[in-house]
Design an enzyme around this catalytic site. Structure first.
Site, PDB file in Angstrom:
ATOM      1  N   LYS A   1     -10.042  14.979 -51.555  1.00  0.00           N
ATOM      2  CA  LYS A   1     -10.063  15.327 -50.126  1.00  0.00           C
ATOM      3  C   LYS A   1      -8.684  15.359 -49.475  1.00  0.00           C
ATOM      4  CE  LYS A   1     -13.271  15.666 -47.683  1.00  0.00           C
ATOM      5  NZ  LYS A   1     -14.215  14.676 -47.184  1.00  0.00           N
TER       6      LYS A   1
ATOM      7  N   SER B   1      -9.122  10.755 -48.558  1.00  0.00           N
ATOM      8  CA  SER B   1     -10.307   9.905 -48.490  1.00  0.00           C
ATOM      9  C   SER B   1     -10.073   8.693 -49.369  1.00  0.00           C
ATOM     10  CB  SER B   1     -11.515  10.694 -48.978  1.00  0.00           C
ATOM     11  OG  SER B   1     -12.518   9.813 -49.437  1.00  0.00           O
TER      12      SER B   1
ATOM     13  N   GLN C   1      -6.606  -0.357  -7.387  1.00  0.00           N
ATOM     14  CA  GLN C   1      -5.685  -0.924  -8.364  1.00  0.00           C
ATOM     15  C   GLN C   1      -6.013  -0.412  -9.772  1.00  0.00           C
ATOM     16  OE1 GLN C   1      -4.164  -5.004  -7.974  1.00  0.00           O
ATOM     17  NE2 GLN C   1      -5.366  -5.471  -9.779  1.00  0.00           N
TER      18      GLN C   1
ATOM     19  N   TYR D   1      -6.890   1.735   2.119  1.00  0.00           N
ATOM     20  CA  TYR D   1      -6.719   1.094   0.821  1.00  0.00           C
ATOM     21  C   TYR D   1      -7.857   0.115   0.550  1.00  0.00           C
ATOM     22  CZ  TYR D   1      -4.923  -1.571  -3.086  1.00  0.00           C
ATOM     23  OH  TYR D   1      -4.798  -2.164  -4.309  1.00  0.00           O
TER      24      TYR D   1
ATOM     25  N   ASN E   1       0.819  -1.218   0.000  1.00  0.00           N
ATOM     26  CA  ASN E   1       0.000   0.000   0.000  1.00  0.00           C
ATOM     27  C   ASN E   1       0.852   1.267   0.000  1.00  0.00           C
ATOM     28  OD1 ASN E   1      -1.988  -1.858   0.133  1.00  0.00           O
ATOM     29  ND2 ASN E   1      -2.739  -1.312   2.181  1.00  0.00           N
TER      30      ASN E   1
ATOM     31  N   GLU F   1      -8.793  16.553 -35.829  1.00  0.00           N
ATOM     32  CA  GLU F   1     -10.020  15.848 -35.427  1.00  0.00           C
ATOM     33  C   GLU F   1      -9.722  14.805 -34.353  1.00  0.00           C
ATOM     34  OE1 GLU F   1     -12.446  16.317 -39.626  1.00  0.00           O
ATOM     35  OE2 GLU F   1     -11.332  14.493 -39.243  1.00  0.00           O
TER      36      GLU F   1
ATOM     37  N   LYS G   1      -4.603   3.146 -12.063  1.00  0.00           N
ATOM     38  CA  LYS G   1      -3.463   3.344 -12.959  1.00  0.00           C
ATOM     39  C   LYS G   1      -3.881   3.330 -14.426  1.00  0.00           C
ATOM     40  CE  LYS G   1      -1.184   0.958  -9.451  1.00  0.00           C
ATOM     41  NZ  LYS G   1      -2.559   0.755  -8.929  1.00  0.00           N
TER      42      LYS G   1
HETATM   43  N1  ARG Z   1      -1.373  -3.757  -7.138  1.00  0.00           N
HETATM   44  C1  ARG Z   1      -1.920  -3.103  -6.011  1.00  0.00           C
HETATM   45  C2  ARG Z   1      -2.485  -1.743  -6.430  1.00  0.00           C
HETATM   46  O1  ARG Z   1      -2.027  -1.188  -7.333  1.00  0.00           O
HETATM   47  C3  ARG Z   1      -0.875  -2.876  -4.964  1.00  0.00           C
HETATM   48  C4  ARG Z   1      -1.455  -2.706  -3.601  1.00  0.00           C
HETATM   49  C5  ARG Z   1      -1.974  -3.983  -3.144  1.00  0.00           C
HETATM   50  N2  ARG Z   1      -2.420  -3.946  -1.809  1.00  0.00           N
HETATM   51  C6  ARG Z   1      -3.266  -4.865  -1.300  1.00  0.00           C
HETATM   52  N3  ARG Z   1      -3.609  -4.710  -0.080  1.00  0.00           N
HETATM   53  N4  ARG Z   1      -3.745  -5.849  -2.012  1.00  0.00           N
HETATM   54  O2  ARG Z   1      -3.398  -1.255  -5.823  1.00  0.00           O
END
Ligand code: ARG
Length: 467
Positions: free
Chosen positions: A292, A286, A331, A326, A113, A299, A334
């Site tokens: 064109k 085109s 997860q 957490y 975490n 765009e 990202k």
């Molecule tokens: N891959 C996890 C994420 O990006 C890392 C943290 C995982 N923590 C857990 N308590 N499972 O969130």
């Protein structure tokens, strides 16, 4: 895998996760790009563990040597990323432990975490630096076109109706202003990212005698004086996703800016406007219509802004209902952040390239801006100078416009007797306002499109973005 219990957290489990759960729960397919940051974090964390006496020198050396090998394997594309180990952190730890069994001690006094929170902050610092450098290139390319086209005028628009004349430089400098606010936003974000959460553990720190300031320093989380910056609440540090939201927001605002400039360029490039020609290298044809040449780069920029704005929405929705601290939902954060970054990275380069190759069609611009109606406001101002109240002046010029439309003639050709009937002050030299040089030269105030102002602003921005 599947049946065996999971290697890193499997102690309290009698059975491993279902294959489906492994596929569902893995993040290594997208978070492996955090590897360089994760390795940096591993290096700094183990250096700190040694510093406080939790690792021997020999153990530290073995781990650091192993990390070098893993780093090279990753760079050469040779590390076998295994979804069974879930994420980038556990993949690196597992691979490392195979070559350096001492790495079994690496996870002392930390959790994934605080680890992922730290990796992410390093990623944000890197991403901001990259975006700032691309924004600089973009600014340079807009400034160059603005500089070359200082003397080219076009109508400025409100409601997409011709409003008042402006120079191309003034119009483009409006975007330089916008992108410079993006620069400020990414600079602030870089600074906000510069706090080290490592040592917050899973949620409540650790009972072990770690030195958080040491790790922060090792990782470059320091202020201008080199003083370490560490986060100050372990629960917030692992639950906080503000930087994800802020990054998503900074990207969305920047995307909104490039979508708007794209929209302007698309209009200017249409046959109806014909103000610009776009570089072939950023247009496509085109498959059916041979004549064109489409403004595809613009765009796509406009389209991608939708995707980047959508990413921000996803991030907010993901975070808003989460209790501290957490939760595994996080997860997914990202995916959006990486996508926004990758798209912004591409978009800024494509925009800079397209703008660099844009050519203004001077004859078309001259025709468009020659419409005397664009100077109707200047005529009202002229009447004000003759002592007429602005509201009466506005009304009078409105009547002049109506009369010109009725007679199907340009505003500056309304017969003198009609003009005087409309307003007795429309005697004398009122037709002198229909002169673009006069119109521009009288706009002297800060931020106005007069030539002196434009020079000042170009100077200012050239200094900021180094032409
Ligand atoms: N891959 C996890 C994420 O990006 C890392 C943290 C995982 N923590 C857990 N308590 N499972 O969130």
């Amino acid at each position: 895998m599947g049946k065996k219990s999971q290697a890193t957290w499997g102690g309290r489990f009698s059975k491993g996760p279902a294959e489906l759960m492994l596929t569902f729960g893995e993040s290594v397919s997208f978070d492996k790009r955090l590897a360089p940051f994760d390795i940096a974090v591993n290096r700094a964390h183990t250096a700190m563990l040694h510093h406080v006496g939790l690792l021997t020198r020999r153990e530290l050396q073995a781990i650091h040597k192993g990390l070098k090998i893993i780093e090279k394997q990753i760079a050469d594309g040779k590390l076998n990323w295994n979804p069974a180990f879930e994420d980038v952190h556990m993949n690196i730890e597992q691979a490392l432990t195979k070559i350096a069994p001492e790495a079994a001690k690496m996870h002392t006094a930390r959790s994934r975490n605080d680890q992922v929170a730290t990796d992410s902050r390093l990623f944000f610092k890197y991403a901001c630096e990259r975006i700032l450098s691309l924004l600089q290139t973009l600014q340079k390319s807009i400034l160059k076109v603005a500089e070359t086209n200082q003397s080219v005028s076009i109508p400025g628009y409100t409601h997409l109706q011709r409003a008042q004349p402006v120079s191309v430089a003034h119009h483009l400098l409006a975007y330089v202003e916008m992108f410079s606010r993006d620069v400020n936003r990414f600079k602030r974000l870089h600074d906000d990212s510069n706090w080290c959460p490592l040592g917050s553990g899973a949620i409540a720190g650790t009972t072990l005698p770690i030195d958080r300031e040491f790790t922060a320093k090792e990782l470059g989380f320091v202020d201008a004086k080199g003083k370490p910056r560490v986060t100050t609440n372990s629960m917030d540090a692992v639950a906080d996703r503000d930087l994800f939201l802020d990054f998503g927001h900074a990207c969305a605002t920047c995307a909104t800016h490039f979508s708007r400039i794209s929209e302007d360029v698309i209009f200017w490039n249409s046959t109806e406007f014909g103000y610009v020609n776009l570089p072939d290298a950023f247009c496509t044809g085109s498959s059916l219509m041979p004549q064109k040449k489409n403004p595809d780069s613009m765009e796509l920029l406009r389209g991608k802004s939708g995707r980047i704005i959508g990413n921000l929405q996803s991030l907010y929705t993901m975070v808003k209902g989460l209790p501290l601290t957490y939760n595994r939902d996080l997860q997914e954060d990202k995916v959006q952040v990486f996508d926004s970054f990758d798209q912004i990275e591409l978009c800024l380069q494509v925009l800079a390239g397209t703008i660099a190759g844009i050519r203004f069609n001077k004859a078309r611009c001259k025709d468009a801006v020659a419409d005397p109606g664009l100077l109707a406001t200047d005529l009202a101002d002229w009447l004000v100078e003759q002592g007429v109240a602005f509201r009466d002046a506005h009304h009078g010029v409105g009547a002049m416009v109506a009369r010109a439309e009725e007679l199907k003639i340009p505003l500056n050709q309304v017969p003198q007797k009609d003009a005087e009937t409309i307003h007795p002050k429309l005697k004398g030299e009122w037709r002198c306002v229909f002169d673009l040089d006069r119109a521009f030269n009288s706009r002297k105030g800060t931020g106005m499109p007069g030539p002196e102002q434009i020079k000042r602003q170009l100077n200012r921005w050239n200094k900021a973005y180094g032409s």
